[in-house]
Design an enzyme around this catalytic site. Structure first.
Site, PDB file in Angstrom:
ATOM      1  N   TYR A 154       7.483 -11.668  -2.309  1.00 27.14           N
ATOM      2  CA  TYR A 154       6.072 -11.860  -2.662  1.00 27.14           C
ATOM      3  C   TYR A 154       5.321 -10.526  -2.666  1.00 27.14           C
ATOM      4  CZ  TYR A 154       1.444 -14.152  -2.485  1.00 27.14           C
ATOM      5  OH  TYR A 154       0.158 -14.573  -2.742  1.00 27.14           O
ATOM      6  N   LYS A 158       3.539  -8.904  -5.928  1.00 30.19           N
ATOM      7  CA  LYS A 158       2.096  -8.679  -5.960  1.00 30.19           C
ATOM      8  C   LYS A 158       1.746  -7.196  -6.082  1.00 30.19           C
ATOM      9  CE  LYS A 158       0.462 -12.880  -5.754  1.00 30.19           C
ATOM     10  NZ  LYS A 158      -0.168 -13.460  -6.953  1.00 30.19           N
TER      11      LYS A 158
END
Length: 246
Positions: A154, A158
């Site tokens: 993640y 991001k």
């Protein structure tokens, strides 16, 4: 005149949470919206909450599939006549430490967040550059700034969205297309509210404002980026974090 009067916006992952809050803010300011989501039933229900089909529509879309993203955007143009705003918001989590994370879990998160954002930005840009105008808003995360334990997938995705945003902004600026990103921090959602109380309290204690953020507080920044209020801004990243990890 409302901030988004006569504008057409597509929001991926728009069936719930931050995506739906953004859709609500856009509709309140005069926009017509198309919600793209893998959960078609929930997206249809959300669209009905927003208004009749002249205001809001829903389309099933898996953002990892280029053809589906292209169809979502072209569908908005066919239904409402233009594509003025895209919010790349769709996301998933598959949290695990690096030791236990599977390659599939890594690929799934990179695929939805980073590749999905690339598909959306690329296909939207092809439409917007012909119009010589448009705003693309990419939803990153504070996790992409500081990195979080159990989120190598993640955090990487991001952080990648920030780099993608800046590169795309440079490519598209002379076509009149702006690309900006938002990095939310601890925002109230079904996922965060499911955290154990001890973990929740620890995270809130890290926020200088001593509270969790609300989806509408991210939506208001998306509205700013989508509207003419930010007409001289591109390639920027707004942190909506209550001051966490400044």
């Amino acid at each position: 005149m409302a901030l988004l009067e006569r504008k057409v916006a597509v929001i991926t992952g728009g069936a719930r949470g931050i995506g739906l809050a953004i859709a609500e803010a856009f509709v309140a300011e005069g926009a017509r919206v198309v919600l793209g989501d893998v959960d078609e039933d929930r997206a249809e229900s959300a669209a009905k909450q927003l208004g009749d089909p002249s205001v809001a529509l829903a389309t099933r879309c898996d953002v990892t599939e280029s053809a589906e993203v292209q169809a979502l955007l072209r569908g908005a143009v066919d239904a409402f006549g233009s594509l003025d705003i895209l919010v790349n918001n769709a996301g998933i989590t598959r949290d695990a430490t690096m030791r236990t994370m599977t390659e599939e879990q890594f690929d799934q998160v990179i695929g939805v967040h980073l590749k999905g954002c690339w598909h959306g930005t690329r296909h939207a840009a092809a439409i917007m550059r012909e119009q010589r105008a448009g705003s693309i808003v990419n939803i990153s995360s504070l996790s992409g700034k500081v990195g979080m334990v159990g989120q190598t997938n993640y955090s990487a995705a991001k952080a990648g969205i920030v780099g993608l945003t800046k590169a795309a902004a440079k490519e598209l600026a002379h076509h009149g297309v702006r690309v900006n990103a938002i990095q939310p921090g601890l925002i109230r959602s079904a996922m965060t509210e499911a955290l154990p109380e001890r973990i929740w309290d620890e995270k809130v204690a890290q926020v200088p404002m001593r509270r969790v953020g609300e989806p509408r507080e991210v939506a208001s920044v998306a509205l700013f980026y989508a509207s003419a209020m930010s007409s001289y801004m591109t390639g920027t990243v707004a942190e909506v974090t209550g001051g966490r990890f400044m």
